[in-house]
Motif scaffolding. Structure first.
Motif, PDB file in Angstrom:
ATOM      1  N   GLU A  82     -14.239 -11.530  40.406  1.00 32.59           N
ATOM      2  CA  GLU A  82     -13.221 -12.297  41.123  1.00 32.59           C
ATOM      3  C   GLU A  82     -12.615 -13.380  40.227  1.00 32.59           C
ATOM      4  N   ALA A  83     -13.423 -14.010  39.403  1.00 32.99           N
ATOM      5  CA  ALA A  83     -12.915 -15.033  38.489  1.00 32.99           C
ATOM      6  C   ALA A  83     -11.942 -14.442  37.484  1.00 32.99           C
ATOM      7  N   ALA A  84     -12.177 -13.183  37.105  1.00 33.56           N
ATOM      8  CA  ALA A  84     -11.307 -12.503  36.145  1.00 33.56           C
ATOM      9  C   ALA A  84     -10.139 -11.796  36.814  1.00 33.56           C
ATOM     10  N   GLY A  85     -10.137 -11.725  38.148  1.00 33.07           N
ATOM     11  CA  GLY A  85      -9.103 -10.985  38.859  1.00 33.07           C
ATOM     12  C   GLY A  85      -9.252  -9.485  38.665  1.00 33.07           C
ATOM     13  N   MET A  86     -10.510  -9.035  38.558  1.00 29.04           N
ATOM     14  CA  MET A  86     -10.786  -7.624  38.308  1.00 29.04           C
ATOM     15  C   MET A  86     -11.782  -7.116  39.346  1.00 29.04           C
ATOM     16  N   GLY A 212     -14.277 -17.133  26.940  1.00 29.87           N
ATOM     17  CA  GLY A 212     -14.494 -17.041  28.382  1.00 29.87           C
ATOM     18  C   GLY A 212     -15.420 -18.118  28.922  1.00 29.87           C
ATOM     19  N   ILE A 213     -15.575 -18.116  30.235  1.00 34.97           N
ATOM     20  CA  ILE A 213     -16.465 -19.023  30.980  1.00 34.97           C
ATOM     21  C   ILE A 213     -16.091 -20.484  30.727  1.00 34.97           C
ATOM     22  N   GLY A 214     -14.787 -20.758  30.888  1.00 34.99           N
ATOM     23  CA  GLY A 214     -14.314 -22.130  30.912  1.00 34.99           C
ATOM     24  C   GLY A 214     -14.007 -22.768  29.577  1.00 34.99           C
ATOM     25  N   SER A 234     -17.481 -10.472  28.187  1.00 38.54           N
ATOM     26  CA  SER A 234     -17.963 -11.845  28.304  1.00 38.54           C
ATOM     27  C   SER A 234     -19.409 -11.913  27.846  1.00 38.54           C
ATOM     28  N   ALA A 235     -19.828 -13.074  27.367  1.00 41.70           N
ATOM     29  CA  ALA A 235     -21.229 -13.306  26.995  1.00 41.70           C
ATOM     30  C   ALA A 235     -21.413 -14.802  26.775  1.00 41.70           C
TER      31      ALA A 235
END
Length: 385
Positions: A82-86, A212-214, A234-235
């Motif tokens: 959801e955060a990625a819009g995927m 990613g992640i902010g 992401s990682a």
């Protein structure tokens, strides 16, 4: 004598403990840590909410394998997609594993083999991700690489147009080339790249391992540029220091990664998932991301003011709290001097000093870092002449 392979050029300090933006060595010396574990500890060292989540899971179970349904995995996947819009997530253990999986997914989905990446990119050190990386030094000594990767200059849309064709499975890129020197994709290039992928039926893979992640002030870096990638990896910051990676994809790819098509014994480990949920719960909050953007502007202004009179500084590049300072003095010696003065920073490329402060860093800590950097650069520039 060490029993470890000498694969790392280790620093002269050994950590004893760490908390927030600071790390303490065995001798009790305090360092302001603007490496964040190479972009991993986005909430600083040992954030309380993440530690609490880990401890709760430790008292339930540590590992059961992916043969079992796990409610927390589902919750983490929902949060991340959801955060990625995927739509869909596959959990791995690292950025390299996530990129490896993304390469497999794209080739299988497209029914093609050729993947275009970019010069000075970095995608990992497995054989496929090493081949995907656009830096020869990463590949030295390992013999022939996978021949289905092609490399073009970053931000050069004409070079991409010359290389992309109907045999291209995917274009794989970083929004900011982190290891390659903090080179930021420009809007026109990224928009046209997405359009070219659609035109040729190729997938767009965005490597968000570091961005990613902010890290850039958005949940993911591509969101600054209004892109809609097919696959995102992401990682790093996802687990606040616990090993975890992820591939995020669109619903259209669901059947490509069906049962038996890919897997990982430890991927989505319950402890790492607990860390990821707590991490995302903090970072994906709108007010938190807004604070990252504000700190980014503050840090950029402070650096511009403090370093403008230092001739050795050639350019400052940044997106969010991902900063590159291009210099023309010996970088490894400068980084050692910064450590001696209590600031931990990183290299990026051949001549770029990289700052990756915790997203939770206070403005007073940003001031402290800039003061150390300014004083060290001034003194070091004199001795380097």
């Amino acid at each position: 004598m060490s029993n470890l392979f000498p694969t790392y050029a280790r620093w002269e300090l050994e950590p004893e403990n760490a908390e927030g933006s600071y790390l303490f060595d065995k001798n009790g010396k305090r360092y302001l840590d603007f490496t964040s574990g190479i972009g991993v500890c986005n909430l600083g060292h040992r954030p309380a909410a993440v530690q609490k989540s880990i401890n709760e899971q430790l008292n339930k179970f540590w590992h059961v394998s992916n043969l079992f349904m796990q409610e927390q995995q589902e919750a983490a996947a929902k949060y991340l997609s959801e955060a990625a819009g995927m739509d869909l997530v596959f959990f791995a253990n690292s950025g390299a594993e996530a990129n490896e999986a993304a390469i497999k997914l794209a080739r299988k989905a497209a029914g093609r083999q050729k993947i275009i990446t970019f010069q000075q990119s970095f995608h990992g050190r497995t054989f496929a991700t090493m081949a995907a990386t656009g830096q020869d030094k990463i590949k030295k000594g390992y013999g022939s690489m996978l021949e289905t990767f092609k490399y073009v200059p970053f931000n050069d849309i004409n070079a991409l147009k010359d290389e992309i064709d109907t045999e291209t499975a995917a274009v794989m890129l970083e929004i900011v080339q982190g290891e390659g020197g903090i080179h930021i994709g420009n809007q026109e290039f990224l928009t046209e790249t997405e359009q070219l992928c659609k035109e040729y039926g190729a997938l767009l893979i965005v490597d968000e391992i570091q961005t990613g992640i902010g890290r850039t002030g958005k949940a993911f870096g591509f969101q600054h540029f209004n892109l809609a990638p097919d696959i995102v990896t992401s990682a790093k910051g996802l687990g606040s220091g616990l090993p975890i990676g992820a591939v995020i994809g669109k619903n259209a790819l669901e059947d490509v990664f069906g049962p038996g098509s890919h897997g990982s014994t430890f991927g989505g480990n319950p402890i790492s998932i607990a860390a990821a949920i707590a991490t995302m719960n903090t970072i994906f909050d709108e007010e938190f991301l807004k604070s990252v953007q504000e700190k980014s502007s503050y840090l950029a202004e402070k650096l511009a003011e403090s370093l403008e009179q230092i001739a050795a500084v050639k350019e400052i590049r940044y997106l969010g709290l991902m900063v590159g300072i291009e210099i023309d003095i010996p970088l490894s010696s400068l980084l050692k001097e910064l450590r001696a003065n209590g600031l931990l920073a990183l290299p990026a490329g051949e001549n770029v000093l990289r700052l990756l402060p915790p997203l939770t860093a206070a403005k007073s800590e940003i001031d402290e870092a800039v003061q150390i950097l300014q004083a060290t650069l001034k003194e070091f520039s004199k001795s380097a002449v």
